[in-house]
Design an enzyme around this catalytic site. Sequence first.
Site, PDB file in Angstrom:
ATOM      1  CE  LYS A  57      -3.784  -2.307   2.198  1.00 30.47           C
ATOM      2  NZ  LYS A  57      -4.519  -2.800   3.433  1.00 30.47           N
ATOM      3  CD  GLN A 101      -3.071  -4.269   6.514  1.00 32.37           C
ATOM      4  OE1 GLN A 101      -3.516  -3.229   5.905  1.00 32.37           O
ATOM      5  NE2 GLN A 101      -3.443  -5.477   5.921  1.00 32.37           N
ATOM      6  CG  ASP A 124      -9.492  -1.005   4.241  1.00 31.86           C
ATOM      7  OD1 ASP A 124      -9.357  -0.988   3.026  1.00 31.86           O
ATOM      8  OD2 ASP A 124      -9.024  -1.351   5.381  1.00 31.86           O
TER       9      ASP A 124
END
Length: 296
Positions: A57, A101, A124
Site C-alpha cells: 500500500k 490493518q 476500506d
Amino acid sequence: MIKTSCQLLDGRAAATAIEKKILSDIEEFKKNSGRPPTLSVVLVGEHAPSQIYVSMKQKAAERVGLGFQLHRLQSNIKEIALTSLIGEINRDPKIDGLIVQLPLPPHLDPRTALNTIHPDKDIDGFHPLNIGRLITSRALLEPCTPKGIMALLAHYGIECIHKHAVVVGRSAVVGRPLSVMLLRASATVTICHRHTVDLGSYTKLADILVVAVGKPHLITGNMVKPGGVVVDVGISRLDNGTIVGDVDFETVSRVASHLSPVPGGVGPMTIAMLLSNTVRAAQHLAHVKILPEWSP
Ligand code: NAD
C-alpha cells in the site's frame, strides 16, 4: 470439455489505466489544497502477511504521489490506546483516509477499531454506516476488493445485466459486499459458502463466477460453464512458495471465456481502489471543511 480461447482479465493493465486518472485527480487536489491527499495506516503487531500488504500500500501510494503515514503499534497495545490514536487521526485535518490493518491481535476487537474510524475517512469501506449506504444506495467509500472486481469487469466491457453471477465466499470483506454490487448492476446473484451442498451444481450455472475462498484448486474446469467469465480472488501460498488463487488455471482456462490470473488479477485492482478511495475521501473532506464529531 469445450475448448474456448480464454482472455486474461489483466488487473495490472486495468489498474494502470485507472491510476492515470487518479494521478490527474491528485495533481488537481494538490493545486487547490497545497498538499497531496494523505493516507494513514495503523499496523498493530508483527503479523507477517500484514507487513507485506502494508508495504504494498505504501509503495502504491508513493508511486502516485499520495501522502502516506504509518503508525506501528506493539502487539500488546491496550484497546483504549488504539481507539484514542484512531480518534486523533479522525481529527487530523491533514489526513484524509485511515486504515486499521487487519487482523488485529486476539485481545483487540476488530469491530471496535473499525467502528471508531470516522466514516468519511473509512477508505476500506468497512464501517457499518458505509456498508449500510452500500446496501441502500451508493456509498462514497465502498470496500476495495469488490469495487476492484466490478471495475475489472467494466474495464473488459463485461456487463452484468441479464447475467447469472455466482459468488463463492460470503465474507464481509469480499463475498457479501460484492454480491450487493453485482445485484446493483442488475445481475441475478447466487451466493455459495462453506455449507453449500454440491458447489459445482451452482458454479456450472454462472455466466460470471467470482471465487473468494482461499482454497487452492477449489474450482476446476468441470465446475465452470463453457464461455463463462471467472474471477479468482483467492490468494494462497503453496509449500513451494508459489502464490495461487482458488481456481485451477490449467483446466478452467480451457472452458472459460475470461479468467483473472493470480497474481496480477484482482490484487492490483484492490490497491487501485484504495488509492481512488483516498482521493475521493480527500475531495469530499475538502468540500466539507470541518468534520462533524464522530464517536462510535
Ligand atoms: P474468509 O476466510 O473471510 O472467507 C472465506 C469464505 O469462503 C467464507 O465465506 C466461507 O464460507 C467460504 N468457504 C470456505 N470453504 C468453502 C468451500 N469449500 N466451498 C465454498 N465456500 C467456502 O476469506 P476472505 O477474506 O473473503 O478472503 C478469501 C480469499 O480471497 C483469501 O484467499 C484472501 O487471501 C483473498 N483475498 C484477496 C484479496 C485481493 O485483493 N486479491 C482481497 C481480499 C481477500
